[in-house]
Enzyme design. Structure first.
Site, PDB file in Angstrom:
ATOM      1  N   GLU A 237      -0.015  65.944  33.885  1.00  0.00           N
ATOM      2  CA  GLU A 237      -0.016  65.885  32.426  1.00  0.00           C
ATOM      3  C   GLU A 237      -0.348  67.250  31.812  1.00  0.00           C
ATOM      4  OE1 GLU A 237      -2.514  62.649  31.184  1.00  0.00           O
ATOM      5  OE2 GLU A 237      -1.164  61.133  31.990  1.00  0.00           O
TER       6      GLU A 237
ATOM      7  N   GLU B  63       3.388  56.500  35.431  1.00  0.00           N
ATOM      8  CA  GLU B  63       2.223  55.696  35.028  1.00  0.00           C
ATOM      9  C   GLU B  63       2.616  54.682  33.962  1.00  0.00           C
ATOM     10  OE1 GLU B  63      -1.381  57.689  33.961  1.00  0.00           O
ATOM     11  OE2 GLU B  63      -1.286  59.112  35.634  1.00  0.00           O
TER      12      GLU B  63
END
Length: 882
Positions: free
Chosen positions: A196, A267
């Site tokens: 991320e 995710e």
């Protein structure tokens, strides 16, 4: 000669067309050649593993958040739930807690974990970091990295890159040595570098971009035969696949940043992690199933559930304020038990998508908007009958009827129906036919009765050797070896300093950057205070009685974990930052600067520890003998409590219920169970977490004594309220509407067609007890308009009078049973004009005597189903090769 030339030209043209088709990436006409290859490639449709395309259903399972004896069961349940891939982070800080000293034992045995997954026939995705976040202490970065000279995390910084490269080469070298990459015949099909990074990249500007390119070049230069991904990295460089994280990536993701990269989802959040002070959170399985169907309908080929099994943050491994229980609302709960219907409904969506595999890979995508809230997305293979459709209703309140290929379909609100042949509805995301379950905590009579605690209280330092003119930073003092560090200072009070006006009090004010503090004045407990996950800083203010002469202030700085996200993590600070006395004649007296401060910090080489109990390791059998324990006494703050208990009866999972306690840490036989915090109440006035998992492997054999040690920070706790509980999911339910489609398990592929697997295709409510248990009581049954959820059903306005009788006849004494949901079973005397639902709740218990034949038969049927699914998929692949 001319004909020969034309013949050669035709051959060359044919070869050219074959090469072009091969580079197009849409067809597997070169499957036979690819099958000879080892390793993983990709194109715009999917990953291609050892020459074969796969739809990937993956789940995050983190090896340090469970124990090695739990791993086989968790992995097997994931496989049985329809997953073919396990995803895990690699946790740098547990593997290298001290620079150059590696640990791959016990819960940290990564190689063993990966091999167990391989043994179950599943793939593996490794997310290496170096930064992982994961609500894990320091985001997985080892603490010692903070103290490397001139280091800056996650940027083009030479010290950080040097240590990162050493770590990556260590882990990837181990995997290669053990032949665990797909290119070597192993299970690892995909790696992730960084995590991320888009969230912090702007803070590092050009240095951030250079760092990302450096990290990508490093792992790709190792030529391990697998592709690499970066999640939430829209501009993933080169051949690295950019991946989505979130709840609805089918709608929020911009997709691959290059046309020849597949659309993958690293995710899909199955719930929300919790921090102390949070109320309960929940994400419905209907919403998860909708998001998965939506993603695959829009060219997705890989979904990963974060988390599939959440597990436990044992010891001090959770990030700041994060609860010890992690992602308990996942398909497998904290204890590794199937959380239905989340587990079962997702299993059904995987099965439905498998039936669509051929169309998704080799069909041409099409989409039609049918109304303001309705649309259809479908895939057709030209010249064949191969077709799969996804009918979507985005209206969150109303159902809708649509027409597709000449047929009408009723779509419940906010749902997607899956039609693997563009005709037959085999699954709807909002209509759950999987069973439900309710978790029970049953007090262990053997263990809980007669717990006799002994206590040992910490000595409160009044004055430590002064080493600073300001309070030191708390992370530096603790070095991630403890949650605690002492700060001491003093103030000299002259007679003329004090005010004697009625109602005027002297106030001690401590402003802290987090996370908590316990405060003493002249050796007397003054109070405690803390921040929160959202606001780490807090201010402690309390009236104090100062005496003429020297007054000593002692502050125990308390951490609840290190930070786990954001830029410049190495510069994050905690601990007291302003200390003052208010109410003196001279006004406010600031003690923060130019006042002698003493500290007690953790220093392993000098055997120095902040707390005496930590220094002597009183939570171990050997260390507990180094202090004098009292049987009775005042329950002061900063007190160690010790008792012995027998290993609980039966084989059920064990937890300790900490009601009546405040805040602290738990150990069983020297194993860190985790941080507890009962006194931090949510807005609902309840503790965020009351029960704390004690794995069976932490305890001794039956009839042996186990040592429980608790370090409690607060005074006046109620030890009598502590008890041990056995955890089960023996309350099983079903909640099925008569207008639902039959279970997707009823269907199979036969060429391009979807056909029934069984003769009786009627919708059934299925009840299945845990292994070796049987239905002993029907606690609720209603065919009509019941409301509620498993564990809390309520009768509606109408219910068939024979509801309970029918269920008891079908289910009592059996491990598994099924009831046909319809008027032919219950009649139609009550409320004939409504679509009825059947709600059932039963209690399961361990059966005695003869083994239930139905359990054995059901296992054989499940194995047969799996075999048929595999044969069906293999048949499709062979057919496509032709």
């Amino acid at each position: 000669m001319k004909s020969r030339t034309l013949y050669l030209l035709a051959i060359l043209l044919l070869i050219s067309l074959c090469i072009k088709a091969g580079h197009a990436g849409g067809e597997d006409d070169d499957v036979e050649e690819k099958k000879k290859l080892k390793g993983v490639t990709y194109d715009g449709k999917s990953l291609i593993i050892n020459g074969k395309r796969e739809l990937l259903y993956s789940g995050s399972v983190h090896y340090p958040r469970s124990t090695p004896d739990m791993w086989p069961s968790i992995i097997e349940k994931a496989r049985a739930g329809g997953l073919n891939t396990i995803q895990t982070y690699v946790f740098w800080n547990v593997h290298e807690p001290e620079q150059g000293k590696w640990d791959f034992e016990g819960r940290f045995d990564l190689v063993r974990f990966v091999k167990l997954i391989h043994d179950k026939g599943l793939y593996v995705t490794l997310r290496l970091g170096p930064f992982i976040q994961a609500e894990w202490n320091h985001g997985g970065l080892p603490y010692w990295l903070r103290e490397v000279p001139e280091v800056y995390f996650r940027t083009n910084n030479e010290p950080f890159k040097e240590h990162t490269e050493r770590y990556l080469r260590k882990i990837l070298g181990m995997m290669k040595e053990e032949k665990l990459f797909a290119s070597q015949g192993g299970p690892i099909i995909l790696g992730q570098i960084e995590n991320e990074y888009n969230a912090v990249q702007l803070a590092y500007k050009e240095s951030g971009e250079r760092y990302i390119k450096w990290a990508v070049n490093l792992v790709e230069s190792m030529k391990l035969g697998i592709p690499w991904a970066m999640c939430k990295q829209n501009d993933a460089p080169g051949n690295v696949i950019n991946a989505c994280n979130g709840r609805h990536c089918g709608d929020t993701s911009k997709g691959p940043n290059r046309h020849d990269k597949p659309s993958i989802w690293t995710e899909n959040w199955t719930t929300q992690f919790r921090v102390f002070g949070d109320p309960p959170t929940h994400r419905t399985v209907e919403d998860i199933a909708f998001s998965v169907a939506r993603f695959f309908s829009k060219n997705g080929s890989h979904v990963n559930y974060y988390m599939y099994h959440g597990g436990t943050n044992f010891g001090r491994t959770s990030a700041h304020f994060v609860t010890t229980r992690y992602y308990d609302d996942a398909p497998l709960d904290e204890y590794g038990m199937e959380k239905d219907p989340k587990y079962g409904h997702l299993k059904h969506v995987h099965r439905a998508l498998k039936l669509c595999k051929r169309a998704l890979f080799w069909g041409q995508p099409r989409a039609q908007k049918l109304g303001p809230d309705t649309e259809v997305r479908y895939y057709e293979q030209p010249g064949t009958k191969v077709c799969a459709a996804f009918l979507a209703n985005n209206n969150t309140r109303e159902s809708n009827t649509i027409q597709f290929k000449g047929h009408d379909y009723v779509l419940p609100s906010r749902s997607i129906s899956i039609l693997p042949d563009c005709k037959t509805v085999v699954f709807n995301t909002a209509q759950i036919v999987a069973q439900h379950s309710w978790r029970n905590y049953v007090k262990s009579e053997k263990t809980s009765k007669g717990l006799q605690f002994e206590m040992y209280s910490e000595n409160i330092p009044s004055k430590l050797e002064g080493d600073s003119l300001i309070p030191a930073e708390l992370h530096y003092l603790t070095k991630d070896k403890t949650d605690y560090a002492w700060y001491t200072t003093s103030i000299k009070i002259e007679k003329d300093d004090l005010l004697y006006h009625k109602g005027v009090k002297t106030i001690l004010k401590v402003a802290s950057l987090g996370h908590a503090a316990v405060v003493y004045v002249n050796g007397e407990y003054t109070g405690n205070a803390h921040g929160s996950h959202e606001m780490k800083s807090f201010v402690f203010t309390k009236p104090v009685n100062l005496k003429i002469g020297d007054n000593y202030i002692s502050i125990l700085g308390v951490l609840t974990g290190l930070p786990d996200s954001g830029s410049y993590m190495e510069k994050r600070y905690a601990g007291p930052r302003g200390v003052s006395i208010i109410g003196l004649k001279s006004g406010v007296r600031d003690l923060t600067e130019n006042n002698e401060w003493g500290h007690l910090l953790f220093e392993i080489r000098l055997l120095k520890a902040v707390l005496e109990g930590e220094k002597k390791e009183v939570y171990t059998e050997k260390g507990s003998k180094k202090v004098k324990w009292e049987k009775d006494g005042e329950r002061k703050p900063l007190t160690w409590y010790k008792t012995y208990f027998e290993t609980p009866e039966e084989e059920n999972t064990v937890a300790i219920r900490m009601k009546g306690m405040g805040k602290g840490l738990i150990w069983v036989n020297g194993n860190g169970v985790g941080r507890y915090w009962i006194s931090f109440l949510s807005p609902l006035g309840e503790s965020t977490q009351t029960e704390y998992h004690i794995p069976r492997s932490f305890m001794k054999e039956k009839n042996e004594k186990n040592m429980l040690v608790i370090f409690e920070e607060e005074p006046g706790v109620k030890l009598e309220a502590i008890d041990f509980v056995l955890v089960n999911r023996d309350t099983i339910c079903s909640y099925v509407g008569e207008n639902y489609p039959a279970s997707v398990k009823s269907w199979k592929r036969k060429g391009p067609n979807v056909v029934s697997r069984i003769k009786d295709m009627r919708l059934k409510a299925v009840i299945k007890c845990p292994p070796e248990k049987q239905v002993v009581a029907v606690e609720f049954a209603s065919f009509g308009d019941p409301t509620g959820t498993c564990g809390n059903f309520t009768m509606g306005k109408c219910s068939a009078s024979n509801s309970k009788e029918v269920v008891e006849k079908n289910c009592l004494g059996k491990n598994q049973c099924s009831i046909v949901v319809g008027k032919e079973t219950f009649g139609d005397k009550e409320c004939p004009k409504i679509a009825k639902k059947l709600a059932v709740q039963v209690r399961c218990e361990k059966k005695e005597g003869k083994e239930d034949e139905t359990e054995k038969k059901n296992k054989e049927e499940e194995d047969k189903d799996e075999k048929q699914d595999k044969e069906s998929n293999d048949g499709e692949d062979k057919e496509k090769q032709k």
